[in-house]
Design an enzyme around this catalytic site. Structure first.
Site, PDB file in Angstrom:
ATOM      1  N   LEU A  15       0.861  -1.188   0.000  1.00  0.00           N
ATOM      2  CA  LEU A  15       0.000   0.000   0.000  1.00  0.00           C
ATOM      3  C   LEU A  15       0.891   1.228   0.000  1.00  0.00           C
ATOM      4  O   LEU A  15       1.466   1.586   1.026  1.00  0.00           O
ATOM      5  CB  LEU A  15      -0.921  -0.003   1.227  1.00  0.00           C
ATOM      6  CG  LEU A  15      -1.745  -1.274   1.467  1.00  0.00           C
ATOM      7  CD1 LEU A  15      -2.644  -1.105   2.692  1.00  0.00           C
ATOM      8  CD2 LEU A  15      -2.579  -1.601   0.237  1.00  0.00           C
ATOM      9  N   GLY A  18       5.524   5.518  -2.613  1.00  0.00           N
ATOM     10  CA  GLY A  18       6.221   6.807  -2.493  1.00  0.00           C
ATOM     11  C   GLY A  18       7.667   6.571  -2.137  1.00  0.00           C
ATOM     12  O   GLY A  18       8.290   5.599  -2.591  1.00  0.00           O
ATOM     13  N   GLY A  21       7.797   3.082  -0.225  1.00  0.00           N
ATOM     14  CA  GLY A  21       7.236   1.977  -1.007  1.00  0.00           C
ATOM     15  C   GLY A  21       8.092   1.628  -2.216  1.00  0.00           C
ATOM     16  O   GLY A  21       8.302   0.446  -2.534  1.00  0.00           O
ATOM     17  N   ALA A  49      -0.968  -0.406  -4.264  1.00  0.00           N
ATOM     18  CA  ALA A  49      -2.048   0.592  -4.228  1.00  0.00           C
ATOM     19  C   ALA A  49      -1.472   1.998  -4.160  1.00  0.00           C
ATOM     20  O   ALA A  49      -0.572   2.268  -3.363  1.00  0.00           O
ATOM     21  CB  ALA A  49      -2.947   0.341  -3.021  1.00  0.00           C
ATOM     22  N   LYS A 109       3.829   5.392  12.024  1.00  0.00           N
ATOM     23  CA  LYS A 109       3.883   5.715  13.468  1.00  0.00           C
ATOM     24  C   LYS A 109       2.681   6.525  13.912  1.00  0.00           C
ATOM     25  O   LYS A 109       2.207   6.377  15.042  1.00  0.00           O
ATOM     26  CB  LYS A 109       5.183   6.460  13.815  1.00  0.00           C
ATOM     27  CG  LYS A 109       5.398   7.765  13.056  1.00  0.00           C
ATOM     28  CD  LYS A 109       6.492   7.653  12.057  1.00  0.00           C
ATOM     29  CE  LYS A 109       6.547   8.837  11.143  1.00  0.00           C
ATOM     30  NZ  LYS A 109       7.699   8.801  10.259  1.00  0.00           N
ATOM     31  N   GLY A 191      15.883  18.108   0.797  1.00  0.00           N
ATOM     32  CA  GLY A 191      14.969  16.967   0.803  1.00  0.00           C
ATOM     33  C   GLY A 191      14.853  16.271   2.145  1.00  0.00           C
ATOM     34  O   GLY A 191      14.246  15.209   2.249  1.00  0.00           O
ATOM     35  N   LYS A 209       6.526   8.490  18.099  1.00  0.00           N
ATOM     36  CA  LYS A 209       7.553   7.458  18.318  1.00  0.00           C
ATOM     37  C   LYS A 209       7.750   7.216  19.816  1.00  0.00           C
ATOM     38  O   LYS A 209       7.948   6.075  20.251  1.00  0.00           O
ATOM     39  CB  LYS A 209       8.857   7.880  17.634  1.00  0.00           C
ATOM     40  CG  LYS A 209       8.725   7.898  16.107  1.00  0.00           C
ATOM     41  CD  LYS A 209       9.846   8.663  15.437  1.00  0.00           C
ATOM     42  CE  LYS A 209       9.697   8.648  13.921  1.00  0.00           C
ATOM     43  NZ  LYS A 209      10.594   9.584  13.227  1.00  0.00           N
TER      44      LYS A 209
HETATM   45  P1  NAP Z   1       4.971   9.210   0.466  1.00  0.00           P
HETATM   46  O1  NAP Z   1       6.238   9.391  -0.265  1.00  0.00           O
HETATM   47  O2  NAP Z   1       4.070  10.374   0.622  1.00  0.00           O
HETATM   48  O3  NAP Z   1       4.170   8.021  -0.266  1.00  0.00           O
HETATM   49  C1  NAP Z   1       2.863   7.678   0.064  1.00  0.00           C
HETATM   50  C2  NAP Z   1       2.345   6.694  -0.959  1.00  0.00           C
HETATM   51  O4  NAP Z   1       1.076   6.237  -0.537  1.00  0.00           O
HETATM   52  C3  NAP Z   1       2.163   7.287  -2.350  1.00  0.00           C
HETATM   53  O5  NAP Z   1       2.537   6.358  -3.327  1.00  0.00           O
HETATM   54  C4  NAP Z   1       0.676   7.576  -2.407  1.00  0.00           C
HETATM   55  O6  NAP Z   1       0.131   7.466  -3.715  1.00  0.00           O
HETATM   56  C5  NAP Z   1       0.131   6.457  -1.564  1.00  0.00           C
HETATM   57  N1  NAP Z   1      -1.131   6.827  -0.942  1.00  0.00           N
HETATM   58  C6  NAP Z   1      -1.341   7.813  -0.048  1.00  0.00           C
HETATM   59  N2  NAP Z   1      -2.648   7.864   0.293  1.00  0.00           N
HETATM   60  C7  NAP Z   1      -3.250   6.890  -0.416  1.00  0.00           C
HETATM   61  C8  NAP Z   1      -4.588   6.437  -0.527  1.00  0.00           C
HETATM   62  N3  NAP Z   1      -5.569   7.036   0.172  1.00  0.00           N
HETATM   63  N4  NAP Z   1      -4.864   5.402  -1.337  1.00  0.00           N
HETATM   64  C9  NAP Z   1      -3.880   4.820  -2.051  1.00  0.00           C
HETATM   65  N5  NAP Z   1      -2.587   5.193  -2.001  1.00  0.00           N
HETATM   66  C10 NAP Z   1      -2.278   6.226  -1.190  1.00  0.00           C
HETATM   67  O7  NAP Z   1       5.225   8.650   1.941  1.00  0.00           O
HETATM   68  P2  NAP Z   1       6.546   7.940   2.491  1.00  0.00           P
HETATM   69  O8  NAP Z   1       7.560   8.976   2.842  1.00  0.00           O
HETATM   70  O9  NAP Z   1       6.928   6.830   1.587  1.00  0.00           O
HETATM   71  O10 NAP Z   1       6.024   7.384   3.910  1.00  0.00           O
HETATM   72  C11 NAP Z   1       5.172   6.258   3.961  1.00  0.00           C
HETATM   73  C12 NAP Z   1       4.991   5.834   5.415  1.00  0.00           C
HETATM   74  O11 NAP Z   1       6.261   5.491   5.963  1.00  0.00           O
HETATM   75  C13 NAP Z   1       4.418   6.900   6.348  1.00  0.00           C
HETATM   76  O12 NAP Z   1       3.603   6.278   7.318  1.00  0.00           O
HETATM   77  C14 NAP Z   1       5.651   7.480   7.014  1.00  0.00           C
HETATM   78  O13 NAP Z   1       5.377   8.053   8.285  1.00  0.00           O
HETATM   79  C15 NAP Z   1       6.496   6.232   7.148  1.00  0.00           C
HETATM   80  N6  NAP Z   1       7.926   6.499   7.252  1.00  0.00           N
HETATM   81  C16 NAP Z   1       8.535   7.258   6.309  1.00  0.00           C
HETATM   82  C17 NAP Z   1       9.894   7.491   6.392  1.00  0.00           C
HETATM   83  C18 NAP Z   1      10.588   8.318   5.371  1.00  0.00           C
HETATM   84  O14 NAP Z   1      11.786   8.559   5.533  1.00  0.00           O
HETATM   85  N7  NAP Z   1       9.934   8.778   4.330  1.00  0.00           N
HETATM   86  C19 NAP Z   1      10.619   6.933   7.455  1.00  0.00           C
HETATM   87  C20 NAP Z   1       9.966   6.118   8.393  1.00  0.00           C
HETATM   88  C21 NAP Z   1       8.614   5.911   8.290  1.00  0.00           C
HETATM   89  P3  NAP Z   1       0.564   8.462  -4.905  1.00  0.00           P
HETATM   90  O15 NAP Z   1       1.979   8.091  -5.223  1.00  0.00           O
HETATM   91  O16 NAP Z   1      -0.369   8.177  -5.987  1.00  0.00           O
HETATM   92  O17 NAP Z   1       0.440   9.844  -4.317  1.00  0.00           O
HETATM   93  N1  HSE Z   2       9.944  12.848   9.212  1.00  0.00           N
HETATM   94  C1  HSE Z   2      10.645  11.819   9.906  1.00  0.00           C
HETATM   95  C2  HSE Z   2      12.019  12.345  10.337  1.00  0.00           C
HETATM   96  C3  HSE Z   2      10.777  10.612   8.996  1.00  0.00           C
HETATM   97  O1  HSE Z   2      12.418  13.450   9.953  1.00  0.00           O
HETATM   98  O2  HSE Z   2      12.691  11.671  11.097  1.00  0.00           O
HETATM   99  C4  HSE Z   2      11.130   9.354   9.726  1.00  0.00           C
HETATM  100  O3  HSE Z   2      10.135   8.936  10.592  1.00  0.00           O
END
Ligand code: NAP
Ligand code: HSE
Length: 444
Positions: A15, A18, A21, A49, A109, A191, A209
């Site tokens: 799911l 981004g 994923g 998804a 989280k 970024g 967290k």
């Molecule tokens: P992101 O880049 O914003 O990606 C989110 C993805 O989910 C996108 O592909 C989006 O689709 C899809 N999406 C969002 N809402 C949706 C819906 N209602 N139905 C279907 N698809 C949906 O987020 P991310 O940075 O990868 O983070 C994902 C999760 O990991 C979050 O819970 C975040 O807190 C956690 N996390 C992230 C990091 C990090 O460094 N980024 C670290 C630890 C934990 P589209 O592509 O079509 O917009």
């Molecule tokens: N926004 C979070 C951070 C991503 O800056 O640490 C990781 O959870």
């Protein structure tokens, strides 16, 4: 030993495609054969998804797997990897997945902190796994050590830098002398910070967290609302300069601890920017890195350090969970369940004892210091150090306003309620022109 193609398949629904994923899909694609042997089954991604089907994706996100019907996808899965974020529809999809017998791996989280109880209960009811290593401190193995490796010990205290964005901003302010807004803009350009950095800079991400870690460490359901949360938006270049002068650094800390009491033991979970000595191991954690310092009764002090965010590091933690959950699908059994037997109460912040740094702008005239010291001592607060600097006036001599001074005071440990009462007095007295900062001292 079975050949790769002879191994059974596990249907994996992803799911979100981004930042995280996309890297999860890359690792499953590139390391599919190794992962299959480690799990005892091939990981067959049945769908991904997303919200926007028309968006250009990286090559490791096959167009034919994309779907906007996440609900149909999770109903046909053995294992669901949730990396979409947010509360809904992620919550409903995970509950639906578990009710159809799928195990779940999530990095979410915010959802765990807000409604982890519902997820745990669903996992229990349906006899499936719920794993979430990536939800706290990205790549750093932390959930598993707290939940499993230290399950035989008694964790007393955890002091952690668990938000990379804010650590980058505070580090940049320290290294360059930049103000908060400039450091945030740089973090966004590079970024590190998201376009909407609210959850990071206001401390909500670190609080989520802290709630997850506290629940695991203290065998108690600690809700997000139990975590006291202050962000870094009020930290100024003057605070950073004062910290440097005191041979300290300002870090956004997530602190969880047991607080002994006469009648009962309680717990505290809190997030705020604090001054820590530069000799403390957390002071040297720079840029967007995370680090967590755990004190346990038998193990002593443990330190965990690494990349707390980013696509590949976070995907590493997710794949570790996928292997664990996959092994259970193949060989039977389930991972750890929720442990909340201790049911400890949270102590209100007011009842905690902390050491403080306060910075005031005051009238520079006889008796002012005595008045301030008198107010603090009246509330039982003992001063540790005082630093005073005259405020340079930009007016000509004839128009010169009354002389002003900046005073920086550090205190010994005192009740939070006593400091609040002292600040109330300062804000209503004419000698104190402004209360510029209030920060705690930690890591002494
Ligand atoms: P992101 O880049 O914003 O990606 C989110 C993805 O989910 C996108 O592909 C989006 O689709 C899809 N999406 C969002 N809402 C949706 C819906 N209602 N139905 C279907 N698809 C949906 O987020 P991310 O940075 O990868 O983070 C994902 C999760 O990991 C979050 O819970 C975040 O807190 C956690 N996390 C992230 C990091 C990090 O460094 N980024 C670290 C630890 C934990 P589209 O592509 O079509 O917009
Ligand atoms: N926004 C979070 C951070 C991503 O800056 O640490 C990781 O959870």
């Amino acid at each position: 030993m079975a050949q790769f193609h002879e191994l059974p398949a596990l249907r994996v629904a992803v799911l979100g495609a981004g930042t995280v994923g996309t890297e999860v899909l890359r690792l499953i694609d590139e390391q599919g054969e190794d992962l299959a042997h480690r799990v005892g089954a091939r990981l067959e991604v049945t769908g991904v998804a997303v919200r926007d089907l028309s968006r250009d994706r990286r090559p490791n996100v096959p167009a034919e797997l994309l779907t906007a019907d996440a609900s149909a996808l999770v109903r046909q899965a053995d294992l669901v990897i949730e990396v979409m974020g947010g509360i809904e529809p992620a919550r409903s999809l995970l509950l639906e997945a578990m009710s159809h017998g799928a195990s779940v791996v999530t990095a979410n989280k915010a959802l765990l902190a807000q409604d982890g109880a519902a997820l745990y209960e669903a996992a229990d009811t349906h006899g499936v796994d719920l794993y979430f290593e990536a939800a706290v401190a990205g790549a750093i193995p932390l959930v598993r050590p707290v939940r499993e490796s230290l399950a035989g010990d008694r964790i007393q205290r955890v002091l952690g830098i668990v938000n990379g964005t804010t650590n980058y901003i505070l580090d940049a302010m320290t290294r360059s002398g930049a103000g908060f807004d400039d450091a945030l803009a740089t973090a966004q350009e590079l970024g590190y910070a998201e376009a909407d950095p609210t959850a990071d800079v206001q401390g909500h991400d670190a609080a989520a967290k802290a709630s997850i870690l506290a629940s695991l460490a203290f065998h108690t359901r600690v809700r997000l609302s139990d975590v006291h949360c202050e962000g870094i938006t009020e930290v100024t270049a003057q605070d950073i300069a004062a910290a440097t002068r005191m041979d300290r650094s300002i870090k956004l800390l997530s602190i969880i601890e047991r607080v002994p009491g006469e009648a009962e033991e309680r717990i505290s979970a809190r997030v705020y920017p604090a001054l820590i000595p530069n000799t403390h191991p957390l002071a040297s954690v720079s840029e967007a890195y995370n680090a967590v310092f755990i004190e346990a009764e038998a193990a002593g002090s443990l330190m965990f350090y690494g990349q707390g965010a980013g696509g590949a590091p976070t995907a590493s933690a997710i794949l570790g969970d996928v292997v664990s959950a996959g092994r259970h699908r193949v060989s039977g059994g389930v991972g750890p369940r929720e442990s909340r037997y201790a049911a400890l109460d949270a102590i209100p912040l007011d009842e905690l004892r902390n050491a403080f740094y306060i910075s005031l702008t005051v009238q520079d005239r006889p008796g002012v210091l005595a008045e301030i010291a008198g107010t603090l001592s009246g509330y039982g607060i003992s001063i540790s150090t005082i630093h005073q600097e005259l405020v340079e006036s930009e007016e000509s001599d004839t128009e010169r306003p009354p002389q002003q001074a900046h005073i920086g005071i550090t205190t010994h440990r005192a009740l939070e309620s006593a400091m609040t009462a002292s600040l109330d007095v300062f804000s209503s007295t004419s000698t104190v022109l402004s209360i510029d900062s209030v920060l705690r001292l930690e890591g002494e």
